[in-house]
Design an enzyme around this catalytic site. Structure first.
Site, PDB file in Angstrom:
ATOM      1  N   CYS A 295      -6.913   6.842   5.029  1.00 25.67           N
ATOM      2  CA  CYS A 295      -6.247   7.283   6.199  1.00 25.67           C
ATOM      3  C   CYS A 295      -6.986   8.617   6.889  1.00 25.67           C
ATOM      4  O   CYS A 295      -6.917   9.716   6.201  1.00 25.67           O
ATOM      5  CB  CYS A 295      -4.642   7.316   6.260  1.00 25.67           C
ATOM      6  SG  CYS A 295      -3.914   7.708   7.578  1.00 25.67           S
TER       7      CYS A 295
ATOM      8  N   GLN B  31       0.742  -1.314   0.081  1.00 22.88           N
ATOM      9  CA  GLN B  31      -0.120   0.123   0.107  1.00 22.88           C
ATOM     10  C   GLN B  31       0.936   1.189   0.019  1.00 22.88           C
ATOM     11  O   GLN B  31       1.781   1.162   0.873  1.00 22.88           O
ATOM     12  CB  GLN B  31      -1.027   0.135   1.169  1.00 22.88           C
ATOM     13  CG  GLN B  31      -1.920   1.277   1.159  1.00 22.88           C
ATOM     14  CD  GLN B  31      -2.684   1.331   2.372  1.00 22.88           C
ATOM     15  OE1 GLN B  31      -2.419   1.719   3.378  1.00 22.88           O
ATOM     16  NE2 GLN B  31      -4.076   0.981   2.398  1.00 22.88           N
TER      17      GLN B  31
END
Length: 441
Positions: A100, A71
């Protein structure tokens, strides 16, 4: 669907990408206990692309660590592509972190703080999808409405995303405001796209996973905290915490990782048993532990204290005062009080060894001193100050300055400082000589 079925092997039980937590040793423990797909921690695309050391650490894996998705975070499509091109030979897919919600993501403008910039995201996903030989996937959070979330997912699918992970919480649902994930958003996304969809949020045990599959119709389910507190979550087991801790510590000997990662994992595994008043000393010891031997000793102390109760050889004297279904020495979920999620939360109070209240910052400093007392003892008692500021004086500096002031002086006055290894004059002369040679040729 070919990617999900043939390349990934149709995984249903998935471990989320977790910063400082989904490192190789932890992934191998999770795979041993039923994880079918793992992600690396999130890596910054810019650092990965230009820093060989950072890249080497990020590429830590082994033949058994498959399938594995790496990622990345970032906001520059070309930089993310550069990082992905250097990573594509080692992984099954490249995942973009678009979910996030932390403050660092806001400062860096990545993660969930790109979710309003659809043109940029479309360009980024399309650029990766067009130029990589492995698929690009995305991890997002739900938006304010189902309609907008569905449109967001469809935009990413049209850009070239081959698999989508949807977290059922918004960007603002974090910390004391975490609350519950809303699976209805995930279900709506699944019904509106043709690519595989992975659900994320509210997965604390195997029953949650099975219920999520039924209610949303997704291909797989991802968990983060559920896995951290109980690595055997995918097998529906609640093993003794010391068993998981000692197995993990054995893996860290084979697949090394920073002590801070190990300490964080042990605090999660032992969360419920360390929350007991009788184990306050052990909690302090774990916070100060800084070697593998110390981590093993603490794990074995917990084993010695509670194994007799686990095996039924003795009756735990506090069983009547413990209000949880499972005994505290077993790995089990940590469930937050969602009813008070929108209310103010009292800050945790910290105390020094004498019992005096101190700030969290001071407490962290005391823990660092406990972990590395020799580092504190090695500091000179009366360190001289720089001639121009309050920073410590460089011990070998010819100009009696700190490094910053010395660097500024050398730059402005065309000087060298052997003590600080600042070679401004030397390098300028080398540059002039090289330019002159090139001109002559």
């Amino acid at each position: 669907m070919d990617f999900w079925q043939n390349t990934l092997g149709a995984p249903v039980k998935i471990v989320a990408p977790m910063v400082d937590a989904s490192e190789l040793a932890w992934r191998m423990l999770s795979r041993k206990y039923g994880a079918q797909l793992c992600y690396t921690p999130m890596f910054h695309s810019g650092l990965f692309a230009r820093d060989p050391k950072y890249r080497a650490e990020a590429l830590a894996t082994c033949p058994e660590d498959t399938p594995l998705i790496i990622q990345f975070c970032g906001n520059d499509p070309e930089v993310v592509l550069e990082a992905a091109l250097q990573a594509q030979d080692y992984f099954s897919a490249i995942d973009l972190n678009l979910g996030c919600p932390q403050a660092i993501a806001k400062r860096g403008r990545y993660g969930a703080f790109l979710q309003e910039d659809w043109p940029l995201l479309h360009r980024m996903v399309n650029l990766l999808s067009t130029n990589l030989k492995i698929p690009v996937t995305c991890k997002i959070r739900r938006l304010e409405t189902i309609e907008k979330t569905v449109a967001y997912a469809q935009m990413l699918e049209n850009a070239g995303c081959k698999m989508l992970t949807v977290h059922g919480r918004t960007r603002d649902q974090k910390g004391p405001l975490t609350g519950l994930a809303d699976w209805s958003f995930i279900k709506a996304v699944k019904q509106s796209v043709k690519i595989p969809v992975i659900a994320n949020g509210n997965i604390q045990n195997l029953q949650d996973l099975e219920r999520c599959l039924t209610e949303t119709g997704v291909e797989g389910v991802m968990t983060a905290e559920g896995n951290l507190y109980n690595p055997a979550i995918f097998l529906g087991r609640n093993p003794p915490s010391w068993k998981m801790a000692l197995e993990y510590l054995e893996l860290t000997e084979k697949f090394s990782c920073p002590n801070s990662y190990i300490r964080g994992h042990l605090f999660k595994i032992f969360h419920h048993v360390l929350s007991l008043t009788e184990n306050n000393d052990l909690r302090v010891q774990l916070g100060a532990a800084n070697t593998l031997e110390q981590f093993k000793n603490i794990s074995n102390k917990i084993k010695i204290s509670y194994e007799k109760y686990h095996k039924g050889l003795s009756i735990w004297p506090h069983s009547d005062n413990y209000d949880m279904t499972l005994p505290p020495w077993l790995c089990q979920p940590y469930v937050r009080n969602t009813a008070s999620a929108s209310l103010a939360v009292n800050k945790r109070q910290y105390e020094d060894p004498e019992g005096n209240p101190i700030s969290r910052k001071k407490m962290k400093k005391l823990r660092r001193i406990l972990r590395r007392p020799e580092k504190l003892d090695s500091r000179p008692a009366n360190m001289e100050k720089c001639c121009q500021c309050q920073n410590p004086l460089g011990s070998k500096c010819h100009y009696r300055l700190c490094r910053k002031c010395c660097r500024d002086k050398c730059f402005l006055e065309n000087l060298d400082c052997e003590g600080h290894r600042i070679l401004v004059r030397t390098r300028r002369e080398m540059a002039k000589s090289y330019a002159l040679q090139k001109l002559i040729k």
